[in-house]
Design a protein around this motif. Structure first.
Motif, PDB file in Angstrom:
ATOM      1  N   GLU A   2      39.789  35.311  33.546  1.00  0.00           N
ATOM      2  CA  GLU A   2      40.353  36.645  33.263  1.00  0.00           C
ATOM      3  C   GLU A   2      41.721  36.816  33.953  1.00  0.00           C
ATOM      4  O   GLU A   2      42.717  37.137  33.298  1.00  0.00           O
ATOM      5  N   SER A   3      41.783  36.551  35.244  1.00  0.00           N
ATOM      6  CA  SER A   3      43.052  36.725  35.973  1.00  0.00           C
ATOM      7  C   SER A   3      44.104  35.717  35.531  1.00  0.00           C
ATOM      8  O   SER A   3      45.272  36.057  35.328  1.00  0.00           O
ATOM      9  N   PHE A   4      43.671  34.489  35.421  1.00  0.00           N
ATOM     10  CA  PHE A   4      44.600  33.428  35.049  1.00  0.00           C
ATOM     11  C   PHE A   4      45.113  33.665  33.627  1.00  0.00           C
ATOM     12  O   PHE A   4      46.288  33.477  33.326  1.00  0.00           O
ATOM     13  N   GLY A   5      44.217  34.112  32.774  1.00  0.00           N
ATOM     14  CA  GLY A   5      44.585  34.411  31.398  1.00  0.00           C
ATOM     15  C   GLY A   5      45.611  35.533  31.324  1.00  0.00           C
ATOM     16  O   GLY A   5      46.594  35.458  30.583  1.00  0.00           O
TER      17      GLY A   5
ATOM     18  N   SER B 139      41.370  35.428  42.578  1.00  0.00           N
ATOM     19  CA  SER B 139      41.418  36.186  41.328  1.00  0.00           C
ATOM     20  C   SER B 139      41.567  37.678  41.635  1.00  0.00           C
ATOM     21  O   SER B 139      42.181  38.415  40.875  1.00  0.00           O
ATOM     22  N   VAL B 140      41.011  38.087  42.760  1.00  0.00           N
ATOM     23  CA  VAL B 140      41.076  39.495  43.147  1.00  0.00           C
ATOM     24  C   VAL B 140      42.502  39.864  43.562  1.00  0.00           C
ATOM     25  O   VAL B 140      43.076  40.830  43.060  1.00  0.00           O
ATOM     26  N   ASP B 141      43.085  39.071  44.461  1.00  0.00           N
ATOM     27  CA  ASP B 141      44.444  39.363  44.941  1.00  0.00           C
ATOM     28  C   ASP B 141      45.527  38.815  44.011  1.00  0.00           C
ATOM     29  O   ASP B 141      46.708  38.963  44.306  1.00  0.00           O
ATOM     30  N   LYS B 142      45.109  38.169  42.929  1.00  0.00           N
ATOM     31  CA  LYS B 142      46.068  37.523  42.008  1.00  0.00           C
ATOM     32  C   LYS B 142      47.004  36.564  42.763  1.00  0.00           C
ATOM     33  O   LYS B 142      48.215  36.554  42.530  1.00  0.00           O
ATOM     34  N   GLU B 143      46.476  35.818  43.655  1.00  0.00           N
ATOM     35  CA  GLU B 143      47.290  34.878  44.433  1.00  0.00           C
ATOM     36  C   GLU B 143      47.046  33.454  43.950  1.00  0.00           C
ATOM     37  O   GLU B 143      45.923  33.078  43.633  1.00  0.00           O
TER      38      GLU B 143
ATOM     39  N   LYS C 158      38.355  32.160  45.267  1.00  0.00           N
ATOM     40  CA  LYS C 158      37.890  33.186  46.224  1.00  0.00           C
ATOM     41  C   LYS C 158      38.517  33.022  47.615  1.00  0.00           C
ATOM     42  O   LYS C 158      37.860  33.292  48.625  1.00  0.00           O
ATOM     43  N   VAL C 159      39.759  32.522  47.631  1.00  0.00           N
ATOM     44  CA  VAL C 159      40.425  32.393  48.919  1.00  0.00           C
ATOM     45  C   VAL C 159      41.117  33.719  49.226  1.00  0.00           C
ATOM     46  O   VAL C 159      42.318  33.892  48.996  1.00  0.00           O
ATOM     47  N   ASP C 160      40.324  34.654  49.697  1.00  0.00           N
ATOM     48  CA  ASP C 160      40.839  35.985  50.036  1.00  0.00           C
ATOM     49  C   ASP C 160      39.972  36.562  51.148  1.00  0.00           C
ATOM     50  O   ASP C 160      38.916  36.013  51.490  1.00  0.00           O
ATOM     51  N   GLY C 161      40.450  37.641  51.754  1.00  0.00           N
ATOM     52  CA  GLY C 161      39.699  38.295  52.830  1.00  0.00           C
ATOM     53  C   GLY C 161      39.352  37.322  53.950  1.00  0.00           C
ATOM     54  O   GLY C 161      40.200  36.561  54.423  1.00  0.00           O
ATOM     55  N   ASP C 162      38.096  37.323  54.332  1.00  0.00           N
ATOM     56  CA  ASP C 162      37.626  36.481  55.431  1.00  0.00           C
ATOM     57  C   ASP C 162      37.675  35.001  55.107  1.00  0.00           C
ATOM     58  O   ASP C 162      37.472  34.157  55.975  1.00  0.00           O
ATOM     59  N   ASN C 163      37.877  34.714  53.859  1.00  0.00           N
ATOM     60  CA  ASN C 163      37.693  33.338  53.398  1.00  0.00           C
ATOM     61  C   ASN C 163      38.985  32.506  53.417  1.00  0.00           C
ATOM     62  O   ASN C 163      38.975  31.340  53.059  1.00  0.00           O
TER      63      ASN C 163
END
Lengths: 334, 334
Positions: B76-79, B244-248, B205-210
């Motif tokens: 979804e994000s990449f698209g 995907s969440v942070d679009k990074e 999922k490389v965001d937040g604590d991760n």
């Protein structure tokens, strides 16, 4: 022209000779198994049926590595290490050159002179053939004959550059990958995916000036293997170093293989793996028959080039090419 | 019973509609391609032949990863990132559940709601089917239809646990593997050998604590990939991180894919790979026909269980089992 005609043995005589461990009869039976004559094929099948109850008791080990990794020298030293423990050893080697030369099989015997003269060892080279990417298409049956002849360990050597690894992996209990120290150019020849098939990796030629480099490579590969998805059997492949010249590390490798055998037998994977391999082999045999029957069909052969070209050049959809050939095949088979 | 009967289009009408980019006709053509009715199969072939000259202009990207890696969210994000660059995007997704449920295909559309509503995007979910380990057996042809309809990028999603990866790898230009940070339990589901097929790895999922864990994983995987034998094309797969969440990181991934396309086109591997894929697909289609014809033969079906059991239990040599079934097949086919 005069030639000495050998008396044809019966299936019974072949089987008895093999089970008694008669090497001359074993060698003749292997030749029979490799034959493509209809009569021989049926006789070979009878022999296989008779010896089948006597198979299954040896440890089957596949060994692979690119040319230059020192396969023959390794097998010679490792083989001597095995026979020094009073274990009977059969070595099935594939002569990589024979596909081109049409067969100088003697080469292999001279390659492993010491082992060939060892009364506990039996070395059987075979022409590579083209059927299964370098593995003789009857290597599996040859292995069964050796097993019935009472060998404790069977080493099957492959070339390490073709598809033969998958085939050999499908007939052995343990798959050993030989590698050179250094992850540079030497790796070029190894096919992708082979590292993940290995039950252990042995870094060869770790002697003299090469010791430090070998140890480093060992650590690196061991690290890399940790990143691979674990096998469902729970076995973690170990990376070891060895030297065929100094006879170092050979005991570690044999111990590792023995540990594998013990672990897998305890967990039940040893037997279940062999059962799956048997079943798979039956289906492989069927499928290669089907393909031969199709592609050797003369009407198919006649049309295949032009359809292949059309498909390559994106002028004919792959599906249409396939359907047309299938129609031709259906209309011409009897 | 009353139902609305849709007028059957001619091959010409289908082809014209597709080439004009008419999505309704495209969707109907895909349904036609997936049909197993004899009439539809022939019509579908005609359509394929007509659109073939208009194919080949999109970039074909396979995306795989185990359930839980965040495939739908990533796509979804990449698209959206792709369409934000004014590129037209088709997404072919395989619904993993549909093999069991028999088809709740709607699930997929809701999974990618934002993308489904994007005028530059076309999302087509298909039931997995069992033919090729989860990939719909007409995914390749569906891709060709989308290509003829003028999409610039086609993403093909696979489940990452079956054999579907090999099939998808065989139809795309670029194969992207999604992984989670951490080399522990999360890896269990990934099939061995898949890492070596990847043209790039993206850690999701490389965001937040991760973030720190993701960075570490990136370095580890990049290291591991260096130990793999290099591909003959000279392409070195890169490991990237994204959210995907942070679009990074999405731009890095797209850049990497574009760089791959450019490099491979310059070196000529892009075209030669597609030619080989076409050819391979023709032979795959032939071979799966041959197998179906064999294993669906009623006389073969009748005997196969007992022979399989004999082979598994080492009572019947695999060769004999195969030969007996082949004899039965030869004697019963018309």
């Amino acid at each position: 022209m005069k030639y000495r005609r050998r008396k044809r043995l019966s299936a019974e005589e072949y089987a008895e000779g093999i089970i008694k461990g008669d090497r001359i009869i074993l060698s003749r039976a292997i030749t029979l198994i490799e034959s493509k004559l209809d009569d021989d094929i049926l006789l070979a099948e009878e022999v296989l049926e008779k010896i089948l109850p006597h198979t299954g008791n040896s440890l089957r080990v596949g060994i692979t590595g690119v040319p230059g990794v020192g396969k023959s020298t390794f097998i010679e030293s490792f083989g001597k290490h095995i026979t020094s423990q009073e274990k009977k050893l059969a070595v099935l080697t594939i002569d990589p050159s024979s596909q081109i030369s049409g067969g100088s099989i003697l080469g292999d015997k001279t390659r492993m002179e010491e082992l060939s003269n060892d009364p506990l060892a039996y070395v059987r080279p075979s022409a590579a053939g083209s059927a299964l990417g370098g593995v003789n298409y009857k290597t599996r049956e040859t292995m069964l004959l050796c097993e019935a002849a009472g060998f404790d360990v069977i080493l099957i050597e492959t070339v390490g550059v073709g598809q033969s690894e998958t085939t050999v992996k499908g007939m052995v209990d343990f798959f050993l990958l030989l590698m050179l120290a250094g992850a540079g150019d030497e790796l070029q020849g190894i096919k992708r995916g082979i590292m993940e098939m290995a039950d252990a990796i042995a870094i060869t030629k770790v002697d003299g000036d090469n010791v430090r480099r070998g140890q480093l490579a060992r650590a690196e590969y061991q690290n890399a293997l940790h990143l691979f998805p674990p096998s469902e059997t729970g076995w973690s492949p170990k990376v070891m170093t060895c030297s065929s010249v100094d006879k170092e590390g050979l005991d570690d490798i044999l111990d590792n293989i023995m540990k594998f055998e013990k672990d897998m037998k305890t967990k039940g994977y040893f037997q279940s793996n062999r059962q799956q391999q048997n079943l798979h082999w039956m289906h492989e045999t069927i499928e290669s028959y089907l393909k031969r029957s199709f592609y050797n069909n003369s009407a198919v052969s006649e049309k295949i080039d032009s359809l292949e070209n059309g498909v390559i050049q994106n002028k004919v959809p792959a599906l249409t090419g396939a359907r047309k050939l299938i129609d031709i095949y259906k209309n011409t088979k009897n």
